[in-house]
Structures are given as structure tokens and as C-alpha cells.
Enzyme design. Sequence first.
Site, PDB file in Angstrom:
ATOM      1  N   LYS A  68      -4.347 -13.470  34.131  1.00 24.89           N
ATOM      2  CA  LYS A  68      -3.094 -12.718  34.253  1.00 24.89           C
ATOM      3  C   LYS A  68      -1.843 -13.596  34.129  1.00 24.89           C
ATOM      4  O   LYS A  68      -0.789 -13.123  33.723  1.00 24.89           O
ATOM      5  CB  LYS A  68      -3.061 -11.969  35.588  1.00 24.89           C
ATOM      6  CG  LYS A  68      -3.973 -10.762  35.619  1.00 24.89           C
ATOM      7  CD  LYS A  68      -3.808  -9.980  36.895  1.00 24.89           C
ATOM      8  CE  LYS A  68      -4.699  -8.753  36.874  1.00 24.89           C
ATOM      9  NZ  LYS A  68      -4.475  -7.886  38.024  1.00 24.89           N
ATOM     10  N   ASP A 104       0.424  -3.206  37.980  1.00 26.10           N
ATOM     11  CA  ASP A 104      -0.288  -3.245  39.264  1.00 26.10           C
ATOM     12  C   ASP A 104       0.591  -2.779  40.431  1.00 26.10           C
ATOM     13  O   ASP A 104       0.164  -1.960  41.258  1.00 26.10           O
ATOM     14  CB  ASP A 104      -0.781  -4.670  39.572  1.00 26.10           C
ATOM     15  CG  ASP A 104      -1.995  -5.049  38.740  1.00 26.10           C
ATOM     16  OD1 ASP A 104      -2.759  -4.158  38.351  1.00 26.10           O
ATOM     17  OD2 ASP A 104      -2.179  -6.258  38.494  1.00 26.10           O
ATOM     18  N   THR A 153      -3.852 -18.615  54.333  1.00 26.59           N
ATOM     19  CA  THR A 153      -3.139 -19.846  53.999  1.00 26.59           C
ATOM     20  C   THR A 153      -1.643 -19.554  54.063  1.00 26.59           C
ATOM     21  O   THR A 153      -1.076 -18.921  53.171  1.00 26.59           O
ATOM     22  CB  THR A 153      -3.518 -20.314  52.572  1.00 26.59           C
ATOM     23  OG1 THR A 153      -4.940 -20.270  52.457  1.00 26.59           O
ATOM     24  CG2 THR A 153      -3.013 -21.706  52.281  1.00 26.59           C
TER      25      THR A 153
HETATM   26  P1  ATR Z   1      -6.092 -11.671  43.567  1.00 29.52           P
HETATM   27  O1  ATR Z   1      -5.455 -12.022  42.244  1.00 29.52           O
HETATM   28  O2  ATR Z   1      -7.192 -10.665  43.442  1.00 29.52           O
HETATM   29  O3  ATR Z   1      -5.101 -11.326  44.589  1.00 29.52           O
HETATM   30  P2  ATR Z   1      -6.309 -14.330  44.622  1.00 29.52           P
HETATM   31  O4  ATR Z   1      -5.023 -14.669  43.968  1.00 29.52           O
HETATM   32  O5  ATR Z   1      -7.427 -15.319  44.579  1.00 29.52           O
HETATM   33  O6  ATR Z   1      -6.897 -12.995  44.031  1.00 29.52           O
HETATM   34  O7  ATR Z   1      -6.011 -13.950  46.167  1.00 29.52           O
HETATM   35  C1  ATR Z   1      -7.004 -13.631  47.071  1.00 29.52           C
HETATM   36  C2  ATR Z   1      -6.357 -13.296  48.418  1.00 29.52           C
HETATM   37  O8  ATR Z   1      -7.413 -12.958  49.341  1.00 29.52           O
HETATM   38  C3  ATR Z   1      -5.613 -14.453  49.058  1.00 29.52           C
HETATM   39  O9  ATR Z   1      -4.566 -13.954  49.843  1.00 29.52           O
HETATM   40  C4  ATR Z   1      -6.695 -15.082  49.936  1.00 29.52           C
HETATM   41  O10 ATR Z   1      -6.199 -15.841  51.024  1.00 29.52           O
HETATM   42  P3  ATR Z   1      -5.782 -17.413  50.803  1.00 29.52           P
HETATM   43  O11 ATR Z   1      -4.445 -17.395  50.136  1.00 29.52           O
HETATM   44  O12 ATR Z   1      -5.757 -17.960  52.163  1.00 29.52           O
HETATM   45  O13 ATR Z   1      -6.865 -17.991  49.932  1.00 29.52           O
HETATM   46  C5  ATR Z   1      -7.374 -13.851  50.457  1.00 29.52           C
HETATM   47  N1  ATR Z   1      -8.741 -14.091  50.943  1.00 29.52           N
HETATM   48  C6  ATR Z   1      -9.857 -14.225  50.186  1.00 29.52           C
HETATM   49  N2  ATR Z   1     -10.938 -14.404  50.971  1.00 29.52           N
HETATM   50  C7  ATR Z   1     -10.486 -14.396  52.255  1.00 29.52           C
HETATM   51  C8  ATR Z   1     -11.126 -14.523  53.546  1.00 29.52           C
HETATM   52  N3  ATR Z   1     -12.446 -14.693  53.656  1.00 29.52           N
HETATM   53  N4  ATR Z   1     -10.344 -14.436  54.646  1.00 29.52           N
HETATM   54  C9  ATR Z   1      -9.028 -14.236  54.544  1.00 29.52           C
HETATM   55  N5  ATR Z   1      -8.365 -14.110  53.360  1.00 29.52           N
HETATM   56  C10 ATR Z   1      -9.085 -14.188  52.235  1.00 29.52           C
END
Ligand code: ATR
Length: 283
Positions: A68, A104, A153
Site C-alpha cells: 500500500k 479504507d 508500541t
Molecule cells: P495493518 O496495515 O493491517 O494495520 P500493521 O501496519 O502491521 O497492519 O499494523 C498492525 C497493528 O496491529 C499495529 O497497531 C500493531 O501494534 P504495534 O504497532 O505495537 O505492532 C497491532 N498488533 C498486532 N498484533 C498485536 C498484538 N498481539 N497485540 C497488540 N497489538 C497488536
Amino acid sequence: MSRPFSLYMLVGNPVSGSLSPAIHNAAFRALRMRALYVAVETPQGYLSQVVSASRFWTKGFNVTIPYKVDVMSLLDRLDRSASLVEAVNTVVNRKGVLVGYNTDGEGAMRALEKNLGPISGMRVVVLGAGGAARAIVFSLVQKGCQVVVANRTVSRAEALAAILRKKLGAEIRIIGLRKRELKKALSGSDLLINATSVGMLPHPEDTLVTADMLSPEVSVMDIVYKPLRTRLLREAEKAGCRTVDGLQMLVYQAALSFKLWTRRDPPLHTMMRAAKRAAEGRE
Ligand code: ATR
């Protein structure tokens, strides 16, 4: 001579689990259009070749994970919807000129408003600060919502806050995922949106929020649609909250792409039915 055929595609890696072909092909069939939507699995390193070919072969395409952001530099123009959030999910081929859009965020807003009524001015807690969260948060802020972003994070949420400040002059509040902190933020909110992948198969029992953290005044939307009834949505129902499932945003963003490509009104019911059938078939 037969009328020309229009080709649309999904570019991503992987694309095998995508519901988009089912949604768009159902819409083409319903409107008796000579068009086909195909998923094109694009390995790392092949994106620019696929995009070049698309100028000749397609009228447009969708872009999904992990391209993207990378696709932006390969396009000729970006609509404001894409330049604001710095990500593209829809490309329209206007006679060889590729224009990038992002449907989106607007798709999420339509899903919310169709299911819950007007959302402007709502106090919203968004879980996540990744790509999906960014598109949603930009749209919420533009609707005049007050937004709290809760992310594992925190530095990533701070980066999102910085872009929002720079591009829209807007402020959001940032918190972590600790239960007490989240519960407090939720107690003063109208809406909770899970924009993380938590709860998605193969971990359907995972959730960041449980029923004891919710009250019936909070509506809950999950962007996860595998499974359709996520643990979060089940917890929300237990707490008496109104819920919006992940297929809603998926179908509305698809409907907006469809309109951009074909300039025709998307057959929403058909698209929703096709999405449900395809999702249930895969659960
Ligand atoms: P997308 O484009 O689908 O949003 P991404 O950019 O990888 O995918 O973002 C994933 C989101 O899910 C992030 O906010 C991630 O948190 P981090 O920024 O801390 O990585 C969150 N996420 C994924 N797995 C998680 C988990 N087990 N617990 C909490 N947050 C999670």
C-alpha cells in the site's frame, strides 16, 4: 464483434484469502457488466512490473499488504485521500494515467454511519496505529471526532499523532494497552474500533478488550473479519453494546473503489451477500 472486456485486479502478497474477487465479481454479474476481477499474487521485487502491465491490461486495481505504501512511487498522480494517509488501496487507470486513491478510511466511516447513524463529534478509542488504523484515524478526525489511539508500541502511535498534527493540525490522545488505562478511556467514549489484527484466525480467542471494560453506551466495530464474529464482538454483545463487524468496512471500501472504477452505483446488497458467503465458506 463482442464488446470489450474490462479487467480489474488485486495486487498483494499473499492474496489467496482475499474476499475482494468474490465481492467485485458479484457486483459485475449483478449489473451485467463484461468485467472480471482477479487476485494477482505479486512476489517481492515484481510490483513495478505488475503496475506497468496494469496500464495496458486493466482499468484499475486494488493494492493490499504489503504494497500500500510502496505502490505510491509507481503511480502518476495521488488523490488527496491517498496523499493524506500516505497509502493507496485503489488505483484508477484513466487512459494510461494511474491515479492512486485510498478508500479504507471513507469505507470505515460509511460502515459506521450505515450501522450506527452520524458519528461526527463522537469520542472514539482506536486500537492500533498501523496502516489500517492510520486511514481510519484520519477520517475520524476529519469527521470532527475526538480520538484516543491505544497501541502496543507507543512510539508508533506517537508517529501517527505527528503526521496528523502536520497534515491536519489535529491532536489525538495516546495511551498504551494496559487494562486500567483502556477501561478509563472507554468509560468516556461513544465508540471503540479495533484496527489491529488481534482476534484474527488462527487466534480467534484473542482480544484487547473484554466485556467488563465496556458499557452499553459504547458501540464497537472490529475490522477483523476472519472470523466474522470475533471474540471482541462477542464480548461487546455480552456487555450490551451495538456492534459492527469487519465485513462492513471491507464491503464499503470495495463499493467506493467500484464507483471510482466504473462510475456506476455499486450494488451494495449483492456485494455484502457475496462477502458474507465467501467469508463463511472460509471460516
Ligand atoms: P495493518 O496495515 O493491517 O494495520 P500493521 O501496519 O502491521 O497492519 O499494523 C498492525 C497493528 O496491529 C499495529 O497497531 C500493531 O501494534 P504495534 O504497532 O505495537 O505492532 C497491532 N498488533 C498486532 N498484533 C498485536 C498484538 N498481539 N497485540 C497488540 N497489538 C497488536
